[in-house]
Design an enzyme around this catalytic site. Structure first.
Site, PDB file in Angstrom:
ATOM      1  N   ARG A 198      -5.252  -2.593  10.007  1.00 15.68           N
ATOM      2  CA  ARG A 198      -4.421  -4.109   9.323  1.00 15.68           C
ATOM      3  C   ARG A 198      -5.221  -3.918  10.114  1.00 15.68           C
ATOM      4  O   ARG A 198      -5.720  -3.782  11.162  1.00 15.68           O
ATOM      5  CB  ARG A 198      -3.659  -4.359   8.267  1.00 15.68           C
ATOM      6  CG  ARG A 198      -4.092  -5.584   7.763  1.00 15.68           C
ATOM      7  CD  ARG A 198      -2.138  -5.870   7.375  1.00 15.68           C
ATOM      8  NE  ARG A 198      -2.212  -5.032   5.645  1.00 15.68           N
ATOM      9  CZ  ARG A 198      -2.525  -5.656   4.657  1.00 15.68           C
ATOM     10  NH1 ARG A 198      -3.205  -6.287   4.916  1.00 15.68           N
ATOM     11  NH2 ARG A 198      -2.544  -4.987   3.613  1.00 15.68           N
TER      12      ARG A 198
ATOM     13  N   SER B  12       6.316  -6.367   2.411  1.00 23.09           N
ATOM     14  CA  SER B  12       7.113  -6.128   1.613  1.00 23.09           C
ATOM     15  C   SER B  12       8.277  -6.756   1.851  1.00 23.09           C
ATOM     16  O   SER B  12       9.322  -6.700   1.016  1.00 23.09           O
ATOM     17  CB  SER B  12       6.797  -4.619   0.357  1.00 23.09           C
ATOM     18  OG  SER B  12       6.355  -4.503   0.672  1.00 23.09           O
TER      19      SER B  12
ATOM     20  N   ARG C  48     -25.489  12.883  17.812  1.00 23.84           N
ATOM     21  CA  ARG C  48     -25.637  11.771  16.919  1.00 23.84           C
ATOM     22  C   ARG C  48     -24.459  10.831  17.488  1.00 23.84           C
ATOM     23  O   ARG C  48     -23.558  11.399  18.317  1.00 23.84           O
ATOM     24  CB  ARG C  48     -25.605  11.741  15.359  1.00 23.84           C
ATOM     25  CG  ARG C  48     -26.371  11.655  14.799  1.00 23.84           C
ATOM     26  CD  ARG C  48     -26.545  11.933  13.131  1.00 23.84           C
ATOM     27  NE  ARG C  48     -27.578  12.749  12.636  1.00 23.84           N
ATOM     28  CZ  ARG C  48     -27.962  12.522  11.647  1.00 23.84           C
ATOM     29  NH1 ARG C  48     -26.675  13.029  10.768  1.00 23.84           N
ATOM     30  NH2 ARG C  48     -28.978  12.953  10.755  1.00 23.84           N
TER      31      ARG C  48
ATOM     32  N   ASP D 235       5.409  -4.796   6.255  1.00 21.68           N
ATOM     33  CA  ASP D 235       5.584  -6.090   6.522  1.00 21.68           C
ATOM     34  C   ASP D 235       6.085  -7.153   5.515  1.00 21.68           C
ATOM     35  O   ASP D 235       6.608  -7.442   5.063  1.00 21.68           O
ATOM     36  CB  ASP D 235       4.603  -6.754   7.379  1.00 21.68           C
ATOM     37  CG  ASP D 235       5.139  -7.556   8.015  1.00 21.68           C
ATOM     38  OD1 ASP D 235       5.980  -7.653   8.856  1.00 21.68           O
ATOM     39  OD2 ASP D 235       4.405  -8.800   8.165  1.00 21.68           O
TER      40      ASP D 235
ATOM     41  N   ASP E  10       0.207   2.205   8.338  1.00 22.49           N
ATOM     42  CA  ASP E  10      -0.292   1.076   9.309  1.00 22.49           C
ATOM     43  C   ASP E  10       0.750   1.171  10.722  1.00 22.49           C
ATOM     44  O   ASP E  10       0.619   0.466  11.862  1.00 22.49           O
ATOM     45  CB  ASP E  10       0.126  -0.327   8.701  1.00 22.49           C
ATOM     46  CG  ASP E  10      -1.210  -0.713   7.963  1.00 22.49           C
ATOM     47  OD1 ASP E  10      -2.114   0.071   7.883  1.00 22.49           O
ATOM     48  OD2 ASP E  10      -1.251  -1.576   7.598  1.00 22.49           O
TER      49      ASP E  10
ATOM     50  N   ASP F  64       3.051  -1.025  11.605  1.00 25.20           N
ATOM     51  CA  ASP F  64       3.183  -1.956  12.742  1.00 25.20           C
ATOM     52  C   ASP F  64       4.388  -2.774  12.444  1.00 25.20           C
ATOM     53  O   ASP F  64       4.270  -3.554  12.692  1.00 25.20           O
ATOM     54  CB  ASP F  64       1.756  -3.163  10.770  1.00 25.20           C
ATOM     55  CG  ASP F  64       2.399  -3.136  10.233  1.00 25.20           C
ATOM     56  OD1 ASP F  64       3.345  -2.309   9.508  1.00 25.20           O
ATOM     57  OD2 ASP F  64       1.433  -3.186   9.364  1.00 25.20           O
TER      58      ASP F  64
ATOM     59  N   GLY G  59       0.833  -0.947  -0.012  1.00 25.52           N
ATOM     60  CA  GLY G  59       0.502  -0.408  -0.088  1.00 25.52           C
ATOM     61  C   GLY G  59       0.912   1.056   0.223  1.00 25.52           C
ATOM     62  O   GLY G  59       1.761   1.489   0.437  1.00 25.52           O
TER      63      GLY G  59
ATOM     64  N   ARG H 175      19.279  10.567  -3.856  1.00 26.25           N
ATOM     65  CA  ARG H 175      19.653  11.445  -4.175  1.00 26.25           C
ATOM     66  C   ARG H 175      21.500  11.087  -3.497  1.00 26.25           C
ATOM     67  O   ARG H 175      22.539  11.690  -3.584  1.00 26.25           O
ATOM     68  CB  ARG H 175      19.364  12.966  -3.738  1.00 26.25           C
ATOM     69  CG  ARG H 175      18.360  13.727  -4.268  1.00 26.25           C
ATOM     70  CD  ARG H 175      18.506  15.486  -5.134  1.00 26.25           C
ATOM     71  NE  ARG H 175      17.622  15.198  -6.073  1.00 26.25           N
ATOM     72  CZ  ARG H 175      16.859  16.801  -5.975  1.00 26.25           C
ATOM     73  NH1 ARG H 175      16.808  17.414  -4.680  1.00 26.25           N
ATOM     74  NH2 ARG H 175      16.543  16.848  -6.975  1.00 26.25           N
TER      75      ARG H 175
ATOM     76  N   ARG I 183       0.906  -4.994  -4.495  1.00 27.20           N
ATOM     77  CA  ARG I 183       1.190  -6.177  -3.997  1.00 27.20           C
ATOM     78  C   ARG I 183       2.025  -7.475  -5.152  1.00 27.20           C
ATOM     79  O   ARG I 183       0.566  -7.691  -6.114  1.00 27.20           O
ATOM     80  CB  ARG I 183      -0.321  -6.322  -3.848  1.00 27.20           C
ATOM     81  CG  ARG I 183      -0.419  -5.442  -2.054  1.00 27.20           C
ATOM     82  CD  ARG I 183      -1.418  -5.795  -1.427  1.00 27.20           C
ATOM     83  NE  ARG I 183      -2.171  -4.667  -0.978  1.00 27.20           N
ATOM     84  CZ  ARG I 183      -1.581  -3.589   0.786  1.00 27.20           C
ATOM     85  NH1 ARG I 183      -0.842  -4.478   0.577  1.00 27.20           N
ATOM     86  NH2 ARG I 183      -2.442  -2.706   0.623  1.00 27.20           N
TER      87      ARG I 183
ATOM     88  N   ARG J 234     -17.586  15.542  14.508  1.00 23.87           N
ATOM     89  CA  ARG J 234     -17.701  15.637  15.837  1.00 23.87           C
ATOM     90  C   ARG J 234     -18.935  16.961  15.745  1.00 23.87           C
ATOM     91  O   ARG J 234     -18.985  17.346  16.322  1.00 23.87           O
ATOM     92  CB  ARG J 234     -16.453  16.104  16.894  1.00 23.87           C
ATOM     93  CG  ARG J 234     -16.389  16.667  17.710  1.00 23.87           C
ATOM     94  CD  ARG J 234     -15.240  17.532  17.933  1.00 23.87           C
ATOM     95  NE  ARG J 234     -14.952  16.237  19.120  1.00 23.87           N
ATOM     96  CZ  ARG J 234     -14.773  15.370  20.578  1.00 23.87           C
ATOM     97  NH1 ARG J 234     -16.124  15.849  20.384  1.00 23.87           N
ATOM     98  NH2 ARG J 234     -14.620  14.618  20.423  1.00 23.87           N
TER      99      ARG J 234
ATOM    100  N   THR K 128       4.985   2.696   5.029  1.00 21.95           N
ATOM    101  CA  THR K 128       2.970   1.712   5.355  1.00 21.95           C
ATOM    102  C   THR K 128       2.783   2.862   6.078  1.00 21.95           C
ATOM    103  O   THR K 128       3.303   3.598   7.620  1.00 21.95           O
ATOM    104  CB  THR K 128       3.176   0.501   5.788  1.00 21.95           C
ATOM    105  OG1 THR K 128       2.035   0.609   5.814  1.00 21.95           O
ATOM    106  CG2 THR K 128       3.773   0.411   6.934  1.00 21.95           C
TER     107      THR K 128
HETATM  108  O1  F6P Z   1      -0.982  -1.033   4.985  1.00 22.28           O
HETATM  109  C1  F6P Z   1      -1.736  -0.025   3.994  1.00 22.28           C
HETATM  110  C2  F6P Z   1      -3.393  -0.803   3.965  1.00 22.28           C
HETATM  111  O2  F6P Z   1      -3.829   0.826   3.644  1.00 22.28           O
HETATM  112  C3  F6P Z   1      -4.371  -1.295   5.116  1.00 22.28           C
HETATM  113  O3  F6P Z   1      -4.244   0.095   6.463  1.00 22.28           O
HETATM  114  C4  F6P Z   1      -4.432  -1.014   4.953  1.00 22.28           C
HETATM  115  O4  F6P Z   1      -5.938  -2.629   5.430  1.00 22.28           O
HETATM  116  C5  F6P Z   1      -4.376  -1.960   3.029  1.00 22.28           C
HETATM  117  O5  F6P Z   1      -3.490  -1.662   3.117  1.00 22.28           O
HETATM  118  C6  F6P Z   1      -5.394  -1.916   2.247  1.00 22.28           C
HETATM  119  O6  F6P Z   1      -4.722  -2.827   1.160  1.00 22.28           O
HETATM  120  P1  F6P Z   1      -5.640  -2.213  -0.478  1.00 22.28           P
HETATM  121  O7  F6P Z   1      -5.074  -1.644  -0.965  1.00 22.28           O
HETATM  122  O8  F6P Z   1      -4.521  -3.104  -1.146  1.00 22.28           O
HETATM  123  O9  F6P Z   1      -7.140  -2.212  -0.299  1.00 22.28           O
END
Ligand code: F6P
Length: 319
Positions: free
Chosen positions: A171, A104, A162, A102, A127, A129, A10, A24, A71, A154, A125
């Site tokens: 993820r 990649s 609401r 991760d 994420d 993570d 992603g 560079r 991917r 908000r 990324t």
């Molecule tokens: O890894 C980045 C991310 O945006 C995650 O947060 C999400 O779950 C996933 O990629 C979505 O992937 P795709 O672009 O394949 O829909």
């Protein structure tokens, strides 16, 4: 010396700043750079461009990745990895730099383990993570984008009185939810790393209503173990009022990177090139505190993320 460069998985804001830094720094040190398009897919298809100083001009502020990304299921296979290696050899490439998350970086490790091609991973990324680094490139921008959205929601949520559930990405990691939720003053934050009890959430929201609260914001990480549809339906029924939901989705992956992401991308990118010059065989580069760090890829990818105990405690006190 010739270096291969690609972005994979992603996309994330700051990937362009990182492409710029690697390119560079390589050119500064008299090294050549071949940029492959669309991640490992472009490597397998031998789809590339020679990177020049001008190739990376005027991109530090741009979201996305000028090399494009994908991917690649093909590269994950043994044959695919070996095919990729053949392309690298054909171009006389002596080190491959991968900017990605991760999966990649695991692809890069597989390439190293099968062929001993020197490989280097930069953490691109949203994420956050990857356990070996405090922050990934793109995370800060994604949190700020989510925060901006929470602020807008908000306003309307409070005008209408609401309850609104906002689903954020990440993820299996709750970092975007925790950070955006804490900064955005959410009433409840649901993350994949911590189980939750729906009745407790309902009680908390009811207690808020009882003391005169007009509206509530719930931040839910996408991997938090309940679908946003289901959560909205359950809360709507139990609270006896309409519950709205907003899935932020890809909005969080785009946009101009924050200063923090541009700086992280620039520092890790330059360090990566220095490691290549020093003759390292493989590394994942990241940041701990304010120090740029590197670990062998296998070591970095075997690390486990901490359980956000401090963040969770702060949220428990403040939300
Ligand atoms: O890894 C980045 C991310 O945006 C995650 O947060 C999400 O779950 C996933 O990629 C979505 O992937 P795709 O672009 O394949 O829909």
């Amino acid at each position: 010396m010739r270096v291969g460069l690609l972005t994979s998985g992603g996309d994330a804001p700051g990937m362009n700043a990182c492409i710029r830094a690697v390119t560079r720094a390589c050119l500064y040190y008299g090294m050549e750079v071949i940029g492959f398009h669309q991640g490992y897919e472009g490597l397998l298809d031998d789809d590339y461009e020679i990177m020049k100083v001008s190739s990376v001009a005027d991109i530090i502020h741009r979201g996305g990745t000028i090399l494009q990304t994908a991917r690649s299921a093909r590269f994950q296979t043994t044959d695919g990895t070996l095919d990729g290696y053949e392309v690298l050899k054909k171009h006389g490439i002596e080190a491959l730099v991968v900017i990605g998350g991760d999966g990649s970086l695991r692809g890069a490790l597989q390439l190293y383990e099968m062929t001993r091609m020197p490989v280097f991973g930069l953490p691109g990324t949203i994420d956050n993570d990857l356990a070996y680094t405090d922050f990934t490139i793109g995370f800060d921008t994604a949190v700020n984008t989510a925060l901006q959205a929470i602020g807008n929601i908000r306003d309307t949520s409070s005008s209408h009185g609401r309850t609104t559930i906002i689903e954020v990405m990440g993820r299996n990691c709750g970092d975007i939810a925790l950070n955006a939720g804490l900064a955005g003053g959410a009433e409840t934050i649901l993350i994949p790393e911590k189980s939750f009890n729906l009745d407790d959430i309902v009680k908390k929201l009811q207690a808020g209503l009882a003391r005169g609260k007009k509206h509530s914001i719930i931040i839910k990480a996408e991997g938090a173990g309940i679908s946003t549809d289901e959560l909205a339906a359950v809360l709507g029924e139990k609270l006896g009022s309409e519950t709205k939901q907003v899935i932020l989705g890809y909005i969080q992956r785009g946009g101009s990177p924050t200063a923090r992401d541009r700086i992280l991308a620039s520092r890790t990118g330059v360090r990566c090139v220095e490691l290549i010059r020093e003759g390292a065989s493989n590394a994942a580069i990241g940041i701990k505190g304010d120090t740029i760090v590197d670990y062998p890829l296998a070591v970095a990818l075997a690390m486990e993320k901490d359980s956000h105990l401090e963040f969770q405690r702060i949220c428990d006190i403040l939300l």
